[in-house]
Design a protein around this motif. Structure first.
Motif, PDB file in Angstrom:
ATOM      1  N   ASN A 111     -39.195 -40.538  60.295  1.00  0.00           N
ATOM      2  CA  ASN A 111     -38.724 -39.741  60.844  1.00  0.00           C
ATOM      3  C   ASN A 111     -37.740 -38.597  60.646  1.00  0.00           C
ATOM      4  O   ASN A 111     -38.037 -38.561  58.678  1.00  0.00           O
ATOM      5  N   ARG A 112     -36.403 -38.447  60.724  1.00  0.00           N
ATOM      6  CA  ARG A 112     -35.517 -37.429  59.723  1.00  0.00           C
ATOM      7  C   ARG A 112     -34.832 -37.828  58.988  1.00  0.00           C
ATOM      8  O   ARG A 112     -34.243 -39.152  59.509  1.00  0.00           O
ATOM      9  N   HIS A 113     -34.871 -37.803  57.691  1.00  0.00           N
ATOM     10  CA  HIS A 113     -34.164 -37.837  56.722  1.00  0.00           C
ATOM     11  C   HIS A 113     -33.849 -37.830  55.548  1.00  0.00           C
ATOM     12  O   HIS A 113     -34.155 -36.390  54.976  1.00  0.00           O
ATOM     13  N   ASN A 145     -30.069 -28.582  50.992  1.00  0.00           N
ATOM     14  CA  ASN A 145     -28.886 -28.453  51.842  1.00  0.00           C
ATOM     15  C   ASN A 145     -28.133 -29.300  50.737  1.00  0.00           C
ATOM     16  O   ASN A 145     -26.565 -28.328  51.077  1.00  0.00           O
ATOM     17  N   SER A 150     -33.505 -37.158  51.836  1.00  0.00           N
ATOM     18  CA  SER A 150     -34.481 -37.508  50.595  1.00  0.00           C
ATOM     19  C   SER A 150     -34.294 -36.331  49.404  1.00  0.00           C
ATOM     20  O   SER A 150     -33.622 -34.886  49.356  1.00  0.00           O
ATOM     21  N   ASP A 187     -32.124 -32.642  50.047  1.00  0.00           N
ATOM     22  CA  ASP A 187     -33.022 -31.706  51.801  1.00  0.00           C
ATOM     23  C   ASP A 187     -32.978 -32.847  52.773  1.00  0.00           C
ATOM     24  O   ASP A 187     -33.692 -33.918  52.439  1.00  0.00           O
ATOM     25  N   PHE A 188     -33.191 -32.860  54.021  1.00  0.00           N
ATOM     26  CA  PHE A 188     -33.088 -33.545  55.739  1.00  0.00           C
ATOM     27  C   PHE A 188     -34.727 -33.201  55.419  1.00  0.00           C
ATOM     28  O   PHE A 188     -35.098 -31.755  55.609  1.00  0.00           O
ATOM     29  N   ILE A 189     -35.335 -33.943  55.604  1.00  0.00           N
ATOM     30  CA  ILE A 189     -37.560 -33.631  55.627  1.00  0.00           C
ATOM     31  C   ILE A 189     -37.735 -34.826  57.275  1.00  0.00           C
ATOM     32  O   ILE A 189     -36.554 -35.452  57.131  1.00  0.00           O
ATOM     33  N   GLU A 190     -38.885 -34.737  57.489  1.00  0.00           N
ATOM     34  CA  GLU A 190     -38.872 -35.200  58.323  1.00  0.00           C
ATOM     35  C   GLU A 190     -39.811 -35.971  57.951  1.00  0.00           C
ATOM     36  O   GLU A 190     -41.361 -35.568  57.507  1.00  0.00           O
ATOM     37  N   ASP A 191     -40.886 -37.713  58.687  1.00  0.00           N
ATOM     38  CA  ASP A 191     -42.087 -37.661  58.083  1.00  0.00           C
ATOM     39  C   ASP A 191     -42.476 -38.398  59.454  1.00  0.00           C
ATOM     40  O   ASP A 191     -41.865 -39.347  60.307  1.00  0.00           O
ATOM     41  N   GLU A 192     -43.469 -39.498  59.758  1.00  0.00           N
ATOM     42  CA  GLU A 192     -43.853 -40.041  60.591  1.00  0.00           C
ATOM     43  C   GLU A 192     -43.406 -41.046  60.877  1.00  0.00           C
ATOM     44  O   GLU A 192     -43.221 -42.020  61.670  1.00  0.00           O
TER      45      GLU A 192
END
Length: 127
Positions: A52-54, A26, A56, A44-49
């Protein structure tokens, strides 16, 4: 005798925008220290449990550029250049050099027992 890290003049560190979309990131910059390529930084925008979307951030410095304080300046410049309000840095818990560089740029450690990695967050300063 102890040696202190000489933090480079922030004006000697420059981030030059890379081709973000073509490289799959990004936000993407080449890091230059005194006009010499020192590494790269991307967000970049990543997602985890957990988060959530953030956003990084990741910084990679060439071997010869490590340990010179360049990462501290690059973290700060990239966060400000991105225009984002909040950015997270994920790293190995044993990566003390990156932790110190991120903290020097305004990142604060996130304490959460669910985390397997070290997590720090940067928040855009209030104007």
């Amino acid at each position: 005798m102890t040696s202190k890290l000489q933090i480079p003049d922030p004006l000697s560190i420059e981030l030059i925008e890379g081709k973000g979309n073509k490289s799959g990131h990004n936000f993407y910059w080449h890091i230059y220290a005194n006009t010499v390529v020192a590494g790269k930084v991307y967000i970049d925008f990543i997602e985890d449990e957990i988060l959530n979307r953030h956003a990084s951030i990741h910084i990679f410095l060439n071997k010869k550029s490590q340990g010179k304080g360049i990462g501290r300046v690059a973290y700060a410049q990239a966060c400000l250049k991105s225009g984002l309000n909040e950015i997270y840095a994920h790293m190995r818990k044993s990566n003390m050099a990156s932790k110190k560089a991120a903290q020097a740029a305004g990142f604060v450690e996130v304490k959460d027992p669910r985390l397997s990695q070290l997590l720090l967050v940067w928040k855009k300063p209030a104007v």
